[in-house]
Design a protein around this motif. Structure first.
Motif, PDB file in Angstrom:
ATOM      1  N   GLY A 105      29.533 -11.071  -0.176  1.00 44.55           N
ATOM      2  CA  GLY A 105      29.951 -10.110   0.838  1.00 44.55           C
ATOM      3  C   GLY A 105      31.101  -9.248   0.362  1.00 44.55           C
ATOM      4  N   ASP A 106      31.734  -8.565   1.311  1.00 45.19           N
ATOM      5  CA  ASP A 106      32.874  -7.705   0.993  1.00 45.19           C
ATOM      6  C   ASP A 106      34.090  -8.545   0.617  1.00 45.19           C
ATOM      7  OD1 ASP A 106      31.542  -5.300   1.549  1.00 45.19           O
ATOM      8  OD2 ASP A 106      31.935  -5.509   3.703  1.00 45.19           O
ATOM      9  N   TRP A 107      35.050  -7.873  -0.032  1.00 47.03           N
ATOM     10  CA  TRP A 107      36.328  -8.527  -0.288  1.00 47.03           C
ATOM     11  C   TRP A 107      37.048  -8.715   1.038  1.00 47.03           C
ATOM     12  CZ3 TRP A 107      36.171 -10.281  -4.998  1.00 47.03           C
ATOM     13  CH2 TRP A 107      35.566  -9.543  -6.017  1.00 47.03           C
ATOM     14  N   LYS A 108      38.070  -9.596   0.993  1.00 47.48           N
ATOM     15  CA  LYS A 108      38.878  -9.856   2.187  1.00 47.48           C
ATOM     16  C   LYS A 108      39.467  -8.553   2.723  1.00 47.48           C
ATOM     17  CE  LYS A 108      41.305 -14.246   2.656  1.00 47.48           C
ATOM     18  NZ  LYS A 108      42.490 -15.033   2.310  1.00 47.48           N
ATOM     19  N   PRO A 109      39.224  -8.218   3.978  1.00 46.31           N
ATOM     20  CA  PRO A 109      39.781  -6.971   4.516  1.00 46.31           C
ATOM     21  C   PRO A 109      41.310  -7.000   4.538  1.00 46.31           C
ATOM     22  CG  PRO A 109      38.226  -7.961   6.053  1.00 46.31           C
ATOM     23  CD  PRO A 109      38.441  -8.950   4.964  1.00 46.31           C
ATOM     24  N   VAL A 110      41.890  -5.819   4.378  1.00 49.18           N
ATOM     25  CA  VAL A 110      43.341  -5.659   4.444  1.00 49.18           C
ATOM     26  C   VAL A 110      43.659  -4.785   5.665  1.00 49.18           C
ATOM     27  CG1 VAL A 110      45.368  -4.709   3.273  1.00 49.18           C
ATOM     28  CG2 VAL A 110      43.557  -5.821   1.938  1.00 49.18           C
ATOM     29  N   VAL A 111      44.691  -5.172   6.406  1.00 49.93           N
ATOM     30  CA  VAL A 111      45.074  -4.411   7.601  1.00 49.93           C
ATOM     31  C   VAL A 111      46.538  -4.005   7.505  1.00 49.93           C
ATOM     32  CG1 VAL A 111      45.316  -4.453  10.114  1.00 49.93           C
ATOM     33  CG2 VAL A 111      43.444  -5.724   9.024  1.00 49.93           C
ATOM     34  N   PHE A 112      46.816  -2.727   7.725  1.00 52.10           N
ATOM     35  CA  PHE A 112      48.192  -2.274   7.899  1.00 52.10           C
ATOM     36  C   PHE A 112      48.362  -1.905   9.369  1.00 52.10           C
ATOM     37  CE2 PHE A 112      47.429  -1.595   3.408  1.00 52.10           C
ATOM     38  CZ  PHE A 112      48.614  -2.017   2.824  1.00 52.10           C
ATOM     39  N   LEU A 113      49.179  -2.706  10.051  1.00 50.17           N
ATOM     40  CA  LEU A 113      49.428  -2.482  11.483  1.00 50.17           C
ATOM     41  C   LEU A 113      50.816  -1.864  11.630  1.00 50.17           C
ATOM     42  CD1 LEU A 113      49.014  -3.063  14.584  1.00 50.17           C
ATOM     43  CD2 LEU A 113      49.924  -5.334  14.130  1.00 50.17           C
ATOM     44  N   MET A 114      50.890  -0.687  12.214  1.00 49.08           N
ATOM     45  CA  MET A 114      52.195  -0.028  12.361  1.00 49.08           C
ATOM     46  C   MET A 114      52.490   0.235  13.822  1.00 49.08           C
ATOM     47  SD  MET A 114      52.317   2.679   9.306  1.00 49.08           S
ATOM     48  CE  MET A 114      50.979   2.598   8.124  1.00 49.08           C
ATOM     49  N   THR A 115      53.681  -0.185  14.242  1.00 47.56           N
ATOM     50  CA  THR A 115      54.052  -0.002  15.643  1.00 47.56           C
ATOM     51  C   THR A 115      55.541   0.277  15.753  1.00 47.56           C
ATOM     52  OG1 THR A 115      54.097  -1.062  17.821  1.00 47.56           O
ATOM     53  CG2 THR A 115      54.294  -2.508  15.925  1.00 47.56           C
ATOM     54  N   ASP A 116      55.932   0.993  16.791  1.00 44.13           N
ATOM     55  CA  ASP A 116      57.355   1.283  16.946  1.00 44.13           C
ATOM     56  C   ASP A 116      57.919   0.695  18.225  1.00 44.13           C
ATOM     57  OD1 ASP A 116      56.485   2.931  18.997  1.00 44.13           O
ATOM     58  OD2 ASP A 116      57.961   4.459  18.565  1.00 44.13           O
ATOM     59  N   GLY A 117      57.131  -0.132  18.895  1.00 42.05           N
ATOM     60  CA  GLY A 117      57.666  -0.593  20.183  1.00 42.05           C
ATOM     61  C   GLY A 117      57.196  -1.974  20.587  1.00 42.05           C
ATOM     62  N   HIS A 118      57.584  -2.361  21.735  1.00 38.54           N
ATOM     63  CA  HIS A 118      57.172  -3.640  22.309  1.00 38.54           C
ATOM     64  C   HIS A 118      55.797  -3.489  22.927  1.00 38.54           C
ATOM     65  CE1 HIS A 118      61.157  -5.530  22.123  1.00 38.54           C
ATOM     66  NE2 HIS A 118      61.594  -4.294  22.267  1.00 38.54           N
ATOM     67  N   PRO A 119      54.947  -4.522  22.774  1.00 34.79           N
ATOM     68  CA  PRO A 119      53.657  -4.467  23.463  1.00 34.79           C
ATOM     69  C   PRO A 119      53.874  -4.349  24.962  1.00 34.79           C
ATOM     70  CG  PRO A 119      53.764  -6.352  21.979  1.00 34.79           C
ATOM     71  CD  PRO A 119      55.124  -5.755  22.009  1.00 34.79           C
ATOM     72  N   THR A 120      53.022  -3.548  25.615  1.00 38.11           N
ATOM     73  CA  THR A 120      53.107  -3.429  27.073  1.00 38.11           C
ATOM     74  C   THR A 120      51.922  -4.126  27.742  1.00 38.11           C
ATOM     75  OG1 THR A 120      52.035  -1.264  26.928  1.00 38.11           O
ATOM     76  CG2 THR A 120      54.425  -1.269  27.079  1.00 38.11           C
ATOM     77  N   ASP A 121      51.101  -4.833  26.960  1.00 34.75           N
ATOM     78  CA  ASP A 121      50.027  -5.619  27.575  1.00 34.75           C
ATOM     79  C   ASP A 121      50.190  -7.072  27.141  1.00 34.75           C
ATOM     80  OD1 ASP A 121      49.268  -5.518  24.909  1.00 34.75           O
ATOM     81  OD2 ASP A 121      47.159  -5.077  25.319  1.00 34.75           O
ATOM     82  N   ASN A 122      49.350  -7.945  27.676  1.00 32.13           N
ATOM     83  CA  ASN A 122      49.420  -9.352  27.316  1.00 32.13           C
ATOM     84  C   ASN A 122      48.644  -9.581  26.013  1.00 32.13           C
ATOM     85  OD1 ASN A 122      48.851 -12.205  27.124  1.00 32.13           O
ATOM     86  ND2 ASN A 122      49.680 -12.340  29.193  1.00 32.13           N
ATOM     87  N   THR A 123      49.315 -10.200  25.035  1.00 34.32           N
ATOM     88  CA  THR A 123      48.702 -10.353  23.715  1.00 34.32           C
ATOM     89  C   THR A 123      48.219 -11.781  23.456  1.00 34.32           C
ATOM     90  OG1 THR A 123      50.916 -10.755  22.824  1.00 34.32           O
ATOM     91  CG2 THR A 123      50.077  -8.510  22.653  1.00 34.32           C
ATOM     92  N   ASP A 124      48.445 -12.709  24.384  1.00 35.88           N
ATOM     93  CA  ASP A 124      48.203 -14.135  24.109  1.00 35.88           C
ATOM     94  C   ASP A 124      46.779 -14.449  23.653  1.00 35.88           C
ATOM     95  OD1 ASP A 124      50.783 -14.468  24.811  1.00 35.88           O
ATOM     96  OD2 ASP A 124      50.401 -15.436  26.749  1.00 35.88           O
ATOM     97  N   SER A 125      45.776 -13.958  24.407  1.00 39.49           N
ATOM     98  CA  SER A 125      44.406 -14.348  24.067  1.00 39.49           C
ATOM     99  C   SER A 125      43.963 -13.679  22.765  1.00 39.49           C
ATOM    100  CB  SER A 125      43.450 -14.029  25.213  1.00 39.49           C
ATOM    101  OG  SER A 125      43.338 -12.634  25.376  1.00 39.49           O
ATOM    102  N   ALA A 126      44.441 -12.454  22.523  1.00 39.78           N
ATOM    103  CA  ALA A 126      44.103 -11.775  21.268  1.00 39.78           C
ATOM    104  C   ALA A 126      44.714 -12.522  20.074  1.00 39.78           C
ATOM    105  CB  ALA A 126      44.581 -10.326  21.293  1.00 39.78           C
ATOM    106  N   ILE A 127      45.935 -13.005  20.247  1.00 36.01           N
ATOM    107  CA  ILE A 127      46.586 -13.741  19.159  1.00 36.01           C
ATOM    108  C   ILE A 127      45.873 -15.071  18.899  1.00 36.01           C
ATOM    109  CG2 ILE A 127      48.711 -14.991  18.567  1.00 36.01           C
ATOM    110  CD1 ILE A 127      50.250 -12.591  19.730  1.00 36.01           C
ATOM    111  N   GLU A 128      45.443 -15.747  19.959  1.00 35.90           N
ATOM    112  CA  GLU A 128      44.666 -16.985  19.801  1.00 35.90           C
ATOM    113  C   GLU A 128      43.403 -16.720  18.995  1.00 35.90           C
ATOM    114  OE1 GLU A 128      46.885 -19.447  20.450  1.00 35.90           O
ATOM    115  OE2 GLU A 128      44.950 -20.439  20.153  1.00 35.90           O
TER     116      GLU A 128
END
Ligand SMILES: [Zn+2]
Ligand SMILES: [Zn+2]
Length: 343
Positions: A105-128
């Motif tokens: 298959g493909d190589w391991k994907p790489v992600v660059f996540l860029m943010t300048d602030g605090h999340p304004t939604d609930n992230t718990d289930s996405a992080i799980e």
């Protein structure tokens, strides 16, 4: 051909209005130009861009470097990191070819996540979901732009949490060069080493974050005040942005004007649908900008419907939001409350 999928997950919340968003847009162009000069990257790297504000969406689907066209970035109100992560994970599930006993298959994907602030939604289930299904097969680098706060949630996703603290075009270009060099190096490294991710030497304004103070969950970014208005003449929307003042001399006043910026109608679709009920009093704000569309003297006149419009002088004006006529006296009326966006 094994591909190296590279995802950019970009915060396009209204606190990025003005220079930061333009820098990010030209940064993507710079990355593509750079990758096109490396034969190896040209062959293996595939790029995708996900934007998030009040909502998240794929704005450039995964495609090879030659065909990739840097997208115009939208803007909206809110920092829905949980939504953004789910959008990213859905994309990876859809796009990335898994290795099976009879297929590489493909190589391991790489992600660059860029943010300048605090999340304004609930992230718990996405992080799980991230921890259980993606953390071991995706390499994520999280970068906070100019603000160490809000990193504790990022530290749950990856050990690579970096803080970029530059304040001019030159340092931003160095930062973008670092991303390009890291992607290129990774496209070379995957051939010899399955784990791949090979970050280039960091420029001085990019540092690894080691402390992650816990912060309370919030639905609004406290470091900026962002207000929405519409031009009376063109009816086009704009944002007025104020930054929290670091200057103790501003007694009582808390936020200094950065400027007023034209925005697109798509802003409303990229924003959380519920209005924030948070308000700011005009006494806390220093500076009034002209209209960025028509040049009217103030972009800060408030209709009785509670929305802002631009006017050039006192008198009767038609509100571009509610279409009612309203008279402005021109006398200072003291402070009043204005609804603020989520940042
Ligand atoms: Zn105007
Ligand atoms: Zn109105």
């Amino acid at each position: 051909m094994r591909r190296l999928p590279v995802y950019f997950v970009l915060d396009v919340s209204e606190s990025m209005a003005g220079t930061p968003l333009l820098q990010l847009e030209s940064g993507m162009e710079q990355i593509v130009r750079s990758l096109r000069t490396d034969p190896h990257a040209l062959e293996t790297v595939y790029l995708s861009v996900i934007a998030f504000a009040g909502k998240a969406d794929v704005i450039a689907p995964l495609i090879d470097v030659v065909s990739f066209y840097p997208p115009r970035l939208p803007m909206g109100s809110g920092t829905a990191l949980g939504d953004a992560l789910n959008c990213l994970m859905n994309s990876i599930e859809r796009d990335v070819v898994k290795t099976t006993p009879d297929r590489r298959g493909d190589w391991k994907p790489v992600v660059f996540l860029m943010t300048d602030g605090h999340p304004t939604d609930n992230t718990d289930s996405a992080i799980e979901r991230w921890k259980n299904q993606f953390a071991h097969r995706v390499q994520l680098v999280a970068i906070t732009l100019g603000n160490q706060a809000g990193t504790s949630v990022l530290s749950k996703l990856t050990d690579d949490v970096l803080c970029y603290e530059g304040n001019d075009g030159k340092t931003f270009k160095q930062f973008i060069d670092w991303i390009s060099a890291s992607v290129t190096a990774t496209s070379h490294a995957v051939e010899s080493n399955n784990d791949g991710l090979s970050l280039a030497k960091k420029p001085s304004n990019l540092t690894l974050v080691k402390d992650f103070p816990e912060h309370k969950e919030r639905t609004i970014d406290e470091s900026v005040v962002v207000l929405r208005g519409r031009c009376q003449k063109s009816e086009r929307p704009y944002l007025i942005k104020y930054n929290r003042s670091e200057d103790a001399g501003f007694s009582g006043k808390e936020f200094e004007l950065e400027g007023a910026f034209p925005i697109e109608e798509s802003f409303f679709a990229w924003s959380v649908s519920s209005e924030s009920d948070s308000q700011v009093n005009t006494e806390q704000l220093v500076g009034v900008p002209p209209c960025p569309h028509c040049g009217n003297a103030t972009a800060f006149a408030m209709c009785s419907c509670g929305k802002l419009l631009c006017i050039n002088e006192p008198g009767v004006h038609t509100c571009p939001w509610c279409k009612n006529e309203i008279e402005f006296s021109g006398e200072g009326s003291g402070g009043f409350d204005v609804a603020r966006g989520r940042g």
